[in-house]
Design a protein around this motif. Structure first.
Motif, mmCIF file in Angstrom:
data_model
loop_
_atom_site.group_PDB
_atom_site.id
_atom_site.type_symbol
_atom_site.label_atom_id
_atom_site.label_comp_id
_atom_site.label_asym_id
_atom_site.label_seq_id
_atom_site.Cartn_x
_atom_site.Cartn_y
_atom_site.Cartn_z
ATOM 1 N N PHE A 265 43.219 -38.687 7.631
ATOM 2 C CA PHE A 265 44.224 -39.550 8.153
ATOM 3 C C PHE A 265 45.177 -38.890 9.447
ATOM 4 C CE2 PHE A 265 47.677 -37.195 5.917
ATOM 5 C CZ PHE A 265 46.926 -36.736 4.963
ATOM 6 N N TYR A 315 57.641 -25.535 -1.053
ATOM 7 C CA TYR A 315 58.388 -25.108 -0.016
ATOM 8 C C TYR A 315 59.740 -25.654 0.117
ATOM 9 C CZ TYR A 315 56.104 -29.550 1.557
ATOM 10 O OH TYR A 315 55.679 -30.801 1.869
ATOM 11 N N GLU A 332 56.097 -44.540 -0.593
ATOM 12 C CA GLU A 332 56.329 -43.455 0.573
ATOM 13 C C GLU A 332 55.653 -43.834 1.949
ATOM 14 O OE1 GLU A 332 55.010 -39.498 -0.507
ATOM 15 O OE2 GLU A 332 55.387 -38.759 1.638
ATOM 16 N N HIS A 337 61.982 -33.424 4.759
ATOM 17 C CA HIS A 337 61.877 -31.976 3.840
ATOM 18 C C HIS A 337 62.540 -31.002 4.668
ATOM 19 C CE1 HIS A 337 57.492 -33.745 3.418
ATOM 20 N NE2 HIS A 337 58.362 -34.269 2.405
ATOM 21 N N SER A 374 57.867 -35.864 8.334
ATOM 22 C CA SER A 374 56.356 -36.142 8.452
ATOM 23 C C SER A 374 56.172 -37.521 7.863
ATOM 24 C CB SER A 374 56.030 -35.269 7.300
ATOM 25 O OG SER A 374 54.621 -35.358 7.203
HETATM 26 N N1 GAP Z 1 53.921 -31.449 6.155
HETATM 27 C C1 GAP Z 1 54.453 -32.044 4.884
HETATM 28 C C2 GAP Z 1 53.381 -33.077 4.264
HETATM 29 O O1 GAP Z 1 52.175 -33.015 4.682
HETATM 30 P P1 GAP Z 1 53.347 -35.156 2.626
HETATM 31 O O2 GAP Z 1 54.342 -35.790 1.785
HETATM 32 O O3 GAP Z 1 51.980 -34.667 1.906
HETATM 33 O O4 GAP Z 1 54.061 -33.933 3.633
HETATM 34 C C3 GAP Z 1 53.524 -36.711 4.928
HETATM 35 O O5 GAP Z 1 52.626 -36.105 4.018
HETATM 36 C C4 GAP Z 1 52.864 -37.904 5.136
HETATM 37 O O6 GAP Z 1 51.883 -37.966 5.332
HETATM 38 C C5 GAP Z 1 53.249 -38.990 3.772
HETATM 39 O O7 GAP Z 1 54.481 -39.506 4.074
HETATM 40 C C6 GAP Z 1 52.238 -40.151 4.282
HETATM 41 O O8 GAP Z 1 52.890 -41.104 5.179
HETATM 42 C C7 GAP Z 1 51.382 -39.244 4.819
HETATM 43 N N2 GAP Z 1 49.795 -39.227 3.903
HETATM 44 C C8 GAP Z 1 49.916 -38.150 3.241
HETATM 45 N N3 GAP Z 1 48.786 -38.292 2.509
HETATM 46 C C9 GAP Z 1 48.168 -39.243 2.927
HETATM 47 C C10 GAP Z 1 46.891 -39.838 2.835
HETATM 48 N N4 GAP Z 1 45.974 -39.507 2.053
HETATM 49 N N5 GAP Z 1 46.600 -41.080 3.626
HETATM 50 C C11 GAP Z 1 47.438 -41.690 4.403
HETATM 51 N N6 GAP Z 1 48.435 -40.925 4.902
HETATM 52 C C12 GAP Z 1 48.843 -39.740 3.831
#
Ligand code: GAP
Length: 514
Positions: A265, A315, A332, A337, A374
């Motif tokens: 993604f 973190y 979400e 953060h 993010s």
């Molecule tokens: N750097 C911080 C971080 O990566 P996260 O909450 O794990 O935080 C941030 O991810 C954003 O990335 C999420 O709010 C979501 O919008 C997107 N995201 C995370 N995992 C995803 C996935 N498997 N597929 C699509 N979007 C994803």
């Protein structure tokens, strides 16, 4: 569009039918939780990315953008905590042999309680009519208060157990709530185990010398490890931010819900480097700023809410999600953060290099704190696309399917039609396309009756249709039809560009944020 499931199915099939999103490797029966963006999807995604980039980088003179590599030194993931702590708690059902995320099973259980609350609210709204006060009702109605308390206590216990890594208690909670496997219907569960989400790969030609690498699970670390390079070469002064967009990879276990949770993604992240002790102020600032960005697109204030985290990532000292009302409920969309100095300090330790900032005002060096925003680009795509898809009843008793994308994000801004395929009308229509295409994505369409062409562009999300008829040849005017209102205006050809520009130009939309 009846229930949530039907609505979501309609979103997925519309995305395919109109060239927005295809299943990856479809002719080989697809690859689970991997998707390709098609001709219109790639444009919509590019426009969302640009809208974010301009709001974050171009309009903030203290934020710059980078584009770091996906491959990074493997020690980075040790330092960031991902090797040890980027895990999902998994549980298997012994009868169906299906694997689930234990926290998702519990959250799904809570979502059912939330649905019950929504039903009570809907019933009460009908009963009380205009006098209905939702806030008062949910805080005083005994049944709703009971549901809310039950949900809070479940989520808080889960949060605490996960934080303490008490996986035995997570399993006990699943058993106490009598959660059953959605496939087998049984409660025959294994113990809960941790599973790391990073994809491994190798760098190097021979098996002996190859180096184990990970595909990055977040883009943020590319920013942290370049912090000092950017600060020095850009002569950046704290507070300042570094932004980037790019691919991230996670071996998601519960990968369903279309492009909501994918294995490959794209993220749009920004790390804002600040003086230690100022993190609370910046946390509130970025929560508010990011919400404004979302609201500027006009998808409806009621479709957003904040969810402050009980369980914090390894973190963070504070974290909140901006949740969006997707077809399957509030989930979400973006995370804000407060990451403290965790990442920079840890990279200092693991790399042996100083990652500090000399503050001339304070006359001392320190490791900056970081505020992160993010957002998943694919999730934002789904939010925009699903919210825009409408089925409308028209006055003449027919219905139309219309994709009311914010005009600034629409892949095609205008379609130009000759009323007939003769009498010089196609030539004039082509001339208009050739003039507009320097500024906007426009298409020419002469196939089928005009009514059908309008419907096709409505479903495609095109904000304007321009029709050339015989009068156009005489007085240089055309009709311009607005997608959302279906209103038609007769306008001079040389005014068309301006009319389109007023509605689609990014600066007009971005001004709503500032
Ligand atoms: N750097 C911080 C971080 O990566 P996260 O909450 O794990 O935080 C941030 O991810 C954003 O990335 C999420 O709010 C979501 O919008 C997107 N995201 C995370 N995992 C995803 C996935 N498997 N597929 C699509 N979007 C994803």
């Amino acid at each position: 569009m009846a229930n949530k499931e039907d609505l979501f199915k309609k979103v997925i099939s519309h995305a395919k039918e109109y060239g927005y999103v295809f299943q990856s490797s479809e002719i080989y029966d697809g690859l689970s939780a991997v998707y390709d963006y098609a001709q219109n999807g790639a444009e919509l995604k590019k426009n969302i990315r640009e809208y974010w980039w301009k709001a974050m980088v171009q309009l903030n003179d203290n934020i710059v953008g980078i584009d770091s590599a996906i491959f990074m030194h493997p020690t980075i993931w040790k330092a960031s905590g991902h090797v040890d702590a980027f895990n999902d708690p998994l549980i298997d059902n012994k009868d169906s042999k299906k694997r689930y995320r234990a926290d998702v099973l519990i959250e799904d259980y809570c979502a059912k309680i939330e649905n019950k609350i929504e039903k009570e609210v809907t019933k009460a709204r009908k009963r009380f009519g205009d006098a209905f006060n939702k806030e008062e009702f949910v805080s005083t109605n005994p049944r709703v208060v009971g549901y809310q308390e039950k949900m809070n206590s479940i989520l808080s216990r889960m949060g605490k157990s996960l934080e303490k890594e008490d996986l035995v208690d997570v399993k006990s909670l699943i058993e106490e709530l009598e959660i059953v496997c959605p496939v087998s219907g049984s409660k025959n569960w294994t113990d809960v185990k941790q599973f790391n989400l990073m994809f491994g790969t190798k760098l190097g030609a021979s098996a002996e010398s190859a180096m184990d690498l990970y595909l990055r699970p977040e883009t943020a670390q590319g920013i942290f490890v370049n912090f000092l390079n950017v600060q020095k070469t850009g002569r950046m002064k704290i507070p300042f931010g570094i932004a980037q967009t790019g691919k991230a990879f996670r071996n998601e276990i519960v990968a369903r819900q279309f492009i909501f949770r994918m294995r490959e993604f794209e993220q749009m992240e920004m790390q804002f480097f600040i003086k230690p002790g100022t993190q609370k102020k910046w946390y509130e600032h970025w929560k508010e700023t990011r919400l404004k960005w979302h609201l500027s697109l006009g998808l409806g204030k009621e479709n957003y809410r904040f969810h402050d985290h009980d369980k914090l990532a390894h973190y963070a000292d504070a974290a909140s999600d901006i949740e969006f009302k997707f077809p399957f409920g509030f989930k979400e969309l973006e995370g804000i953060h407060s990451r403290t100095d965790f990442d920079l300090s840890s990279h200092e330790k693991f790399s042996g290099k100083k990652l500090q900032y000399f503050d001339h005002e304070e006359n001392k060096s320190y490791v900056p704190y970081v505020l992160e925003t993010s957002i998943g680009l694919d999730r934002m795509f789904l939010a925009v696309f699903s919210n825009s898809l409408k089925e409308e009843e028209l006055e003449n008793g027919t219905t139309r399917t219309v994709l009311k994308l914010p005009a600034v994000l629409a892949p095609t801004k205008a379609a130009v039609f000759p009323l007939l395929k003769k009498d010089g009308l196609p030539e004039l229509a082509h001339k208009i396309v050739n003039d507009l295409k320097w500024d906007y994505n426009v298409i020419y369409d002469e196939k089928d009756a005009v009514g059908r062409r309008y419907r096709r562009q409505d479903a495609n999300g095109t904000p304007f249709c321009i029709t050339v008829d015989h009068q156009s040849l005489e007085d240089n005017t055309v009709t311009i039809r607005h997608r959302d209102t279906m209103e038609q205006q007769r306008v001079a050809i040389d005014k068309v560009k301006e009319i389109i520009g007023n509605e689609v130009d990014m600066k007009n939309w971005l001004k709503k944020i500032n």
